[in-house]
Design an enzyme around this catalytic site. Structure first.
Site, PDB file in Angstrom:
ATOM      1  N   CYS A 158     -10.952   3.031  -0.018  1.00  0.00           N
ATOM      2  CA  CYS A 158      -9.472   2.936   0.372  1.00  0.00           C
ATOM      3  C   CYS A 158      -8.997   2.450   1.491  1.00  0.00           C
ATOM      4  CB  CYS A 158      -9.043   4.517   0.396  1.00  0.00           C
ATOM      5  SG  CYS A 158      -7.289   4.832   1.074  1.00  0.00           S
ATOM      6  N   HIS A 216      -6.999   2.618   3.850  1.00  0.00           N
ATOM      7  CA  HIS A 216      -6.877   3.621   5.088  1.00  0.00           C
ATOM      8  C   HIS A 216      -8.079   3.656   5.771  1.00  0.00           C
ATOM      9  CE1 HIS A 216      -2.945   4.605   3.152  1.00  0.00           C
ATOM     10  NE2 HIS A 216      -2.611   5.368   4.326  1.00  0.00           N
ATOM     11  N   CYS A 221      -4.228  -1.195  -1.886  1.00  0.00           N
ATOM     12  CA  CYS A 221      -4.389   0.155  -2.292  1.00  0.00           C
ATOM     13  C   CYS A 221      -5.532   0.230  -3.328  1.00  0.00           C
ATOM     14  CB  CYS A 221      -2.980   0.578  -2.794  1.00  0.00           C
ATOM     15  SG  CYS A 221      -3.099   2.476  -3.246  1.00  0.00           S
ATOM     16  N   GLU A 243      -2.282   8.481   8.491  1.00  0.00           N
ATOM     17  CA  GLU A 243      -1.016   8.418   8.372  1.00  0.00           C
ATOM     18  C   GLU A 243      -0.239   9.235   9.655  1.00  0.00           C
ATOM     19  OE1 GLU A 243       1.323   6.895   6.533  1.00  0.00           O
ATOM     20  OE2 GLU A 243      -0.439   5.795   5.310  1.00  0.00           O
ATOM     21  N   ASP A 300       0.872  -1.045  -0.210  1.00  0.00           N
ATOM     22  CA  ASP A 300       0.028  -0.020   0.059  1.00  0.00           C
ATOM     23  C   ASP A 300       0.979   1.188  -0.105  1.00  0.00           C
ATOM     24  OD1 ASP A 300      -2.261   1.684   0.136  1.00  0.00           O
ATOM     25  OD2 ASP A 300      -1.997   1.739   2.208  1.00  0.00           O
ATOM     26  N   SER A 301       0.422   2.351  -0.206  1.00  0.00           N
ATOM     27  CA  SER A 301       0.974   3.527  -0.243  1.00  0.00           C
ATOM     28  C   SER A 301       1.636   4.084   1.439  1.00  0.00           C
ATOM     29  CB  SER A 301       0.297   4.711  -0.789  1.00  0.00           C
ATOM     30  OG  SER A 301      -0.961   4.887   0.213  1.00  0.00           O
TER      31      SER A 301
END
Length: 264
Positions: free
Chosen positions: A183, A185, A69, A149, A6-7
């Protein structure tokens, strides 16, 4: 060995689901923390990053990949599958679309994801291929990724709750009974999202993809390994370790390795 990338932190929601379903599998996780977020990048850049991420994972002799992702799954997964035709590559878009189509009762489905994923209309294509009568309400939520994040993941966090209320207002007004977290996240702040939309069925793209991956590996007769997990990032590990430890409820200090992703 399963590869997950993932990012940044978001793919940990998929990792948690895979670990729950396949406790004996060895997993390599890569979070591209030095280049997060992917969702605001151009298609060409997303493809470049995705190919580099895959090349790194291939050095770990993986048997399957979960692209944790939404941006890569909506933009570059066909290219990855073409590049690695013998490797099972599971994305989050088609998996979540199938679950949402089964879940909705009033055929009104909300979709929240990064700007790039919403612009790609990938969820809309997948959902309408399953059921053309579905009414869809896509909303880009670009601030959710940096909030996660940076550790704003508590359901009591006023900043995240305020942003969620602003983003989710169109979903609330639509009358949708189902919402796709497009997403990976976003499941990390799913309790905040549920506060804003308490009567809506929430479909986690992470969970949907993990279930599909588990079914695929079982059909291949995969016997698992030692249940080890290796963590890699492309920036300093400290911030990742701190927030990941809170989310995973396990200490990751000194267990995360930084790599130079530009070498791949």
């Amino acid at each position: 060995m399963i590869g997950i990338f993932d990012s940044g932190l978001g793919g940990l929601s998929a990792l948690s689901e895979v670990r729950r379903l396949l406790p004996d599998e060895d997993i390599t996780y890569f979070g591209d923390t030095g280049r997060v977020p992917y969702g605001s990048r151009s298609r060409e850049t997303i493809i470049k990053y995705a190919l580099q991420d895959m090349r790194f994972l291939m050095t770990k002799h993986i048997d399957a990949v979960l692209v944790a992702c939404g941006t890569v799954s909506s933009t570059a997964i066909d290219i990855l599958r073409e590049k690695y035709p013998l490797l099972p590559i599971i994305g989050v878009v088609d998996s979540a679309a199938r679950v949402a189509a089964r879940t909705t009762r009033n055929k009104l489905v909300g979709i929240i994801a990064t700007t790039a994923t919403i612009a790609s209309r990938s969820f809309e294509r997948e959902l309408h291929a399953i059921d053309p009568e579905l009414e869809l309400y896509p909303v880009a939520c670009p601030l959710f990724v940096p909030l996660v994040e940076n550790g704003f993941i508590s359901p009591d966090d006023e900043v995240t709750l305020l942003v969620a209320k602003r983003y989710l207002e169109p979903i609330q007004k639509s009358g949708a009974d189902t919402l796709i977290l497009g997403c990976t996240h976003y499941p990390i702040i799913s309790r905040t999202i549920a506060k804003v939309l308490p009567d809506v069925n929430i479909v986690s793209s992470s969970k949907a993809a993990a279930e599909e991956l588990a079914a695929k590996l079982r059909s291949m007769g995969n016997t698992g390994g030692g249940g080890r997990t290796e963590y890699y990032v492309s920036d300093e590990p400290v911030g990742f370790e701190t927030t990941a430890s809170i989310f995973l409820e396990t200490e990751l200090a000194d267990r995360v390795t930084r790599i130079d992703i530009d070498k791949y």
